[in-house]
Each structure stands twice: as structure tokens, then as C-alpha cells.
Design an enzyme around this catalytic site. Structure first.
Site, short mmCIF file in Angstrom:
data_model
loop_
_atom_site.label_atom_id
_atom_site.label_comp_id
_atom_site.label_asym_id
_atom_site.label_seq_id
_atom_site.Cartn_x
_atom_site.Cartn_y
_atom_site.Cartn_z
N ASN A 1 0.86 -1.18 0.00
CA ASN A 1 0.00 0.00 0.00
C ASN A 1 0.90 1.23 0.00
OD1 ASN A 1 0.83 0.49 2.71
ND2 ASN A 1 -0.91 -0.65 3.53
N GLU B 1 3.48 1.60 2.87
CA GLU B 1 4.51 0.55 2.75
C GLU B 1 5.47 0.86 1.61
OE1 GLU B 1 1.53 -2.97 4.45
OE2 GLU B 1 1.92 -2.77 2.29
N ASP C 1 -5.85 -7.58 1.87
CA ASP C 1 -5.91 -9.03 1.70
C ASP C 1 -6.90 -9.41 0.60
OD1 ASP C 1 -4.12 -9.51 3.84
OD2 ASP C 1 -5.75 -9.32 5.28
#
Length: 342
Positions: free
Chosen positions: A216, A219, A287
């Protein structure tokens, strides 16, 4: 929300193909290695302030347990219809038993889930309260976990299981939440697959030469070491991440700004968020993106088609509270609605 006209035209032209790919999800077989977590939600009504300390006393009403962390990634694959081999560690405790039961009830193969008697099952317990005339809100979260790595013999057992199964699956997915399951021997085994998808919060270089990475925005910024604030820095980050990971593809998920895919060949594309004005809760949405994206790739989707399917799945789960999943049927309905509204 109306889509960009050019993107809407492209989506309509690809609609039949996307519906076809959704129908094929059930044929996929994946192995998912993850930091398995049990998410607990305890709720109660506030009765009074304790006389022992200045804290609320709640009368317990409900307890809900759902797969979290890497277990949520595994659960997403199962809900999307894939045949799933789960790989990870659980403690020798009631939380571990509960999480294994949740996975097995969803038809997930847990032969690769090993018990680590020296460490607890990672558990995140959220305690929420409400009064008679107020909404329920979280008060505190209690985490159970260990900072110690699993014993070497467990690392070897996990690695051996992966090697034994790797030729029987269409993809291997690494769902790394930083809780110690994905040690270097385990990562090395995972990277021996022909298609390895990496969803890791930190240390992406440990997965060098994985097929596709899905950071993301925070990150991605952490990995490259600078803020991504505009299109030039986004493009630079995509190129730097490709160089860092030696991956074929980098997908940066950007919340309400959609997602951006960068390929080793030098091409890039951007997909807008499908419900920017209705985003509610992004918990676990990453996820869901990974699951739908991976299944798309395993059944023959192009990188663009797979990213659209991942974005579509995420647009459903962000409208719901907490860790949740979606299904191919819900995705078909959402795609049809998007085509009609676009």
C-alpha cells in the site's frame, strides 16, 4: 461515483472477459503462507464506572471471532472459491484451536498449519462498548503475540511442506504481517514457485525475484525512503520498487486514489477507486485485493484485468465494518452495477 469516461469505455469493452474470469475462480489452487491471527471482537453495554478504578464496567453481550492477518488473506481466497492450502503457525492454546476451526469450516486445508508450543497464537482482542442511546465504539485492544522467532525445526517443517506442495498449486502467496512465520528458509521455499505473490509490510528485499508485490502507499514510501506526493514521485517509486525487488510487477494500492501497476517492461497503468465517496473501513481490504488479483492471474487474466478484479473486490469490502471478505457472486453484481452507472 462516475468513472473517468476513458476508463469506463475500457471497462465496458472488457466486461465479458471479466465475467468469464470470475467464473473460473473456482478452478484455482493456491498455497498461502501467512502470519495467522485471530481477531476477537467483544462488545458490551456500559453499566457504570467501577469503584475500584476510574474505568468503565461493561456487561458482556457478544463475542465474535474471525480470521485476521495472514489468516484473513487465506480466508479471502476460500470465500472467492479457490482451493486453498494454508501454511503458518498457531500456538498450543484455545485461540489456536478456534482459528483452525474457522479455517477448516471454510473448507481450507490446514495440513500446513503447525503448532508452536513456545509461542501464543497471535490474537487481537478489541473491546467495544455502548450505552443505551449511543453507537458502539472501540475502547481498547489487547494483543497476544511473541517477538521470538519460531524454532529452527519448525522453520524447516514449514519449508519442507511448501516444497512438497509447490508443484500442485497455481500460485504461492506470502502474507507477511511481521509476526515471524516468514523466516528466510520459508521465503526461499516460497520463491521457488513459478508464481509468487508478495504482500509484506516491510523488508521487501527479502522476497527479491517474487512475481508481484502489492504494497500500500505507506509501505511503498517506507520501502523507497521518500514521500509519494504526486505523479512523478509515484512513477519513480514504481521504478525503484521494481529495482529493489526484481519483480515482474509492482501494484501500489492507494486507497481512495485507486491503484497503480508498474511492470518490468517499463509500462504502467492506473485504476481509479470504484467507490471513492463510499469508503467506510479499509481493514483487511489489502488481503482482498491480493486474493482477487492472484486468482485472476492464475486463471489467465492480464495484469490489467487482474488489477481491476482486485480493485472491484476491495470496493465491496471497504463498505463493511471490520475484517471481512467477498464472493464471486457479489463481485459479479458489483461489476454489473459499475457498468450501468459508468
Amino acid at each position: 461515483m462516475s468513472l473517468d469516461p476513458d476508463f469506463a469505455i475500457l471497462l465496458r469493452a472488457s466486461a465479458d472477459r471479466l465475467f468469464f474470469l470470475l467464473e473460473k475462480f473456482a478452478s484455482a489452487r493456491v498455497l498461502v503462507i501467512g502470519d495467522l491471527t485471530l481477531d476477537e471482537f467483544l462488545t458490551g453495554q456500559v453499566e457504570r464506572i467501577s469503584r475500584e478504578a476510574p474505568v468503565l464496567i461493561l456487561r458482556h453481550e457478544t463475542t465474535k471471532q474471525v480470521p485476521g492477518g495472514g489468516a484473513n488473506a487465506i480466508y479471502n481466497f476460500a470465500q472467492l472459491g479457490a482451493k486453498v492450502l494454508a501454511v503458518g503457525l498457531l500456538g498450543k492454546d484455545e485461540q489456536g484451536k478456534a482459528l483452525r476451526s474457522l479455517l477448516e469450516a471454510a473448507g481450507i486445508n490446514t495440513d500446513g498449519v503447525f503448532v508452536d508450543s513456545s509461542r501464543p497464537t497471535v490474537t487481537k482482542t478489541r473491546i467495544s462498548g455502548h450505552s443505551r442511546q449511543s453507537v458502539t465504539q472501540q475502547i481498547v485492544r489487547l494483543d497476544r503475540k511473541s517477538d521470538d522467532l519460531p524454532d529452527l525445526d519448525l522453520q524447516v517443517q514449514i519449508s519442507q511442506y511448501i516444497k512438497e506442495q509447490i508443484n500442485s498449486v497455481d500460485a504461492v502467496v506470502c502474507s507477511d504481517y511481521g509476526d515471524g512465520t516468514l523466516t528466510q528458509p520459508v521465503i526461499s521455499a516460497a520463491l521457488s514457485a513459478s508464481r509468487t505473490i508478495v504482500d509484506a509490510q516491510k523488508h521487501l528485499e527479502r522476497y527479491r525475484r517474487g512475481t508481484l508485490f502489492t504494497p500500500n502507499l505507506p509501505e511503498a514510501e517506507f520501502a523507497v525512503g521518500y514521500a509519494i506526493t504526486d505523479e512523478p514521485t509515484l512513477t519513480q517509486a514504481g521504478q525503484d520498487l521494481l529495482a529493489l525487488t526484481q519483480a515482474q510487477h509492482i501494484l501500489i494500492t492507494r486507497g481512495e486514489q485507486g491503484m497503480s501497476m508498474f511492470n518490468r517492461e517499463g509500462s504502467a497503468f492506473h485504476i481509479p477507486a470504484f467507490n471513492r465517496t463510499k469508503v467506510f473501513d479499509v481493514t483487511g481490504a489489502g488481503d482482498t485485493v491480493v486474493a482477487a488479483l492472484t486468482l485472476g492471474l492464475t486463471v489467465g487474466a492480464s495484469a490489467w484485468e487482474a488489477a481491476v478484479l482486485g480493485n472491484l473486490a476491495a470496493s465491496i469490502v471497504v463498505r463493511r465494518f471490520g475484517t471481512t471478505t467477498t464472493t464471486p457472486e457479489e463481485m459479479r453484481v458489483a461489476l454489473q452495477r459499475l457498468l450501468e452507472e459508468g
